[in-house]
Design an enzyme around this catalytic site. Structure first.
Site, PDB file in Angstrom:
ATOM      1  N   HIS A 103       0.804  -1.282  -0.216  1.00 36.54           N
ATOM      2  CA  HIS A 103      -0.058   0.045  -0.003  1.00 36.54           C
ATOM      3  C   HIS A 103       1.026   1.343   0.071  1.00 36.54           C
ATOM      4  O   HIS A 103       0.695   2.221  -0.745  1.00 36.54           O
ATOM      5  CB  HIS A 103      -0.934   0.017   1.179  1.00 36.54           C
ATOM      6  CG  HIS A 103      -1.819   1.238   1.422  1.00 36.54           C
ATOM      7  ND1 HIS A 103      -2.943   1.491   0.741  1.00 36.54           N
ATOM      8  CD2 HIS A 103      -1.366   2.303   2.210  1.00 36.54           C
ATOM      9  CE1 HIS A 103      -3.396   2.788   1.025  1.00 36.54           C
ATOM     10  NE2 HIS A 103      -2.401   3.293   1.766  1.00 36.54           N
ATOM     11  N   GLU A 104       2.014   1.134   0.833  1.00 37.15           N
ATOM     12  CA  GLU A 104       2.820   2.414   0.838  1.00 37.15           C
ATOM     13  C   GLU A 104       3.519   2.745  -0.261  1.00 37.15           C
ATOM     14  O   GLU A 104       3.835   3.648  -0.925  1.00 37.15           O
ATOM     15  CB  GLU A 104       3.678   2.387   2.086  1.00 37.15           C
ATOM     16  CG  GLU A 104       3.025   2.360   3.441  1.00 37.15           C
ATOM     17  CD  GLU A 104       2.147   3.337   3.535  1.00 37.15           C
ATOM     18  OE1 GLU A 104       2.351   4.675   2.983  1.00 37.15           O
ATOM     19  OE2 GLU A 104       1.061   3.188   4.365  1.00 37.15           O
ATOM     20  N   HIS A 107       1.627   4.584  -3.008  1.00 36.38           N
ATOM     21  CA  HIS A 107       2.013   5.873  -2.677  1.00 36.38           C
ATOM     22  C   HIS A 107       3.288   6.434  -3.323  1.00 36.38           C
ATOM     23  O   HIS A 107       3.004   7.606  -4.079  1.00 36.38           O
ATOM     24  CB  HIS A 107       2.093   6.326  -1.291  1.00 36.38           C
ATOM     25  CG  HIS A 107       0.755   6.420  -0.626  1.00 36.38           C
ATOM     26  ND1 HIS A 107      -0.363   6.978  -1.026  1.00 36.38           N
ATOM     27  CD2 HIS A 107       0.176   5.732   0.628  1.00 36.38           C
ATOM     28  CE1 HIS A 107      -1.363   6.545  -0.163  1.00 36.38           C
ATOM     29  NE2 HIS A 107      -1.190   5.971   0.896  1.00 36.38           N
TER      30      HIS A 107
END
Length: 234
Positions: A103-104, A107
């Site tokens: 998920h990071e 980003h």
């Protein structure tokens, strides 16, 4: 409203709803993460190793992966190009940890591709922080000066900037999770049921952002009801 005469402010119900939503979302993400934290990924990769692989496969070489203390304090810092993973993610081989790390990475990929909502959110950070800091002093000052409408209105506007940040955060977080699921599936880092488990973890995490935005909107609504147009009501 007659309830005010008995010392009861019915707008507190809006605050209570926001608090309940936030507590439920927090409990959901903690229980879901704890459930899948004990499920080891077949790949044997740690969260940090999975992040490194995802970044390289995406052609990103200027982002470093670092350890940060705490539990679920994971985040990507676009200013320093650093992806920081918490104690429960960095060295863990669980499907939950890999999902959070991915998920990071989502980003970081957004940043590399100049994803518009992420850029807009970045521009909002100083404005939203200032708005959140100054809004309540302005509202209190307005009340102290006999209900000065100009200060009350300005305070509400400043608070709305913080609410706007919360709203803009939603598509950024959902998009990062969608990118993470797609990458994990295509790269073979996770398989079948592992991928489904990660979807549940990231889905639960998304609920915290939804609840946070909802609570902020309800608080803004309360401020508008109480102070939005005192002159006309008086």
């Amino acid at each position: 409203m007659p309830f005010y005469y008995y010392g009861f402010d019915p707008t507190y119900i809006l605050v209570l709803i926001g608090v309940v939503l936030s507590l439920l979302a927090s409990a959901k993400v903690k229980s879901t993460y704890a459930k899948y934290q004990g499920v080891r990924a077949m790949s044997g990769l740690t969260g940090a190793q999975a992040a490194e692989r995802i970044l390289r496969q995406a052609g990103i070489y200027d982002v470093s992966v670092q350890h940060i203390s705490g539990n679920l304090t994971d985040h990507y810092d676009p200013r320093s190009k650093v992806l920081r993973l918490s104690d429960s993610v960095y060295g863990s081989t669980s499907v939950a940890a890999i999902g959070v790390a991915a998920h990071e990475c989502g980003h970081a990929i957004q940043d590399a591709k100049s994803y518009a909502p992420l850029k807009f959110r970045g521009l909002l950070v100083p404005v939203a922080n200032f708005g959140a800091t100054i809004s309540w002093p302005l509202i209190l000052a307005g009340l102290l000066f006999g209900g000065m409408q100009s200060l009350l209105t300005l305070g509400i506007i400043m608070f709305s900037l913080a609410v706007l940040f919360q709203i803009v955060t939603l598509p950024v977080e959902f998009n990062a999770s969608n990118r993470a699921i797609k990458i994990l599936g295509e790269s073979g880092i996770l398989y079948g049921d592992e991928l489904n488990a990660t979807k549940k973890v990231l889905g639960a995490a998304a609920l915290t952002y939804v609840a946070g935005a909802a609570a902020s909107i309800l608080q803004l609504l309360r401020l508008i009801i109480l102070f939005g147009n005192r002159d006309r009501r008086d």
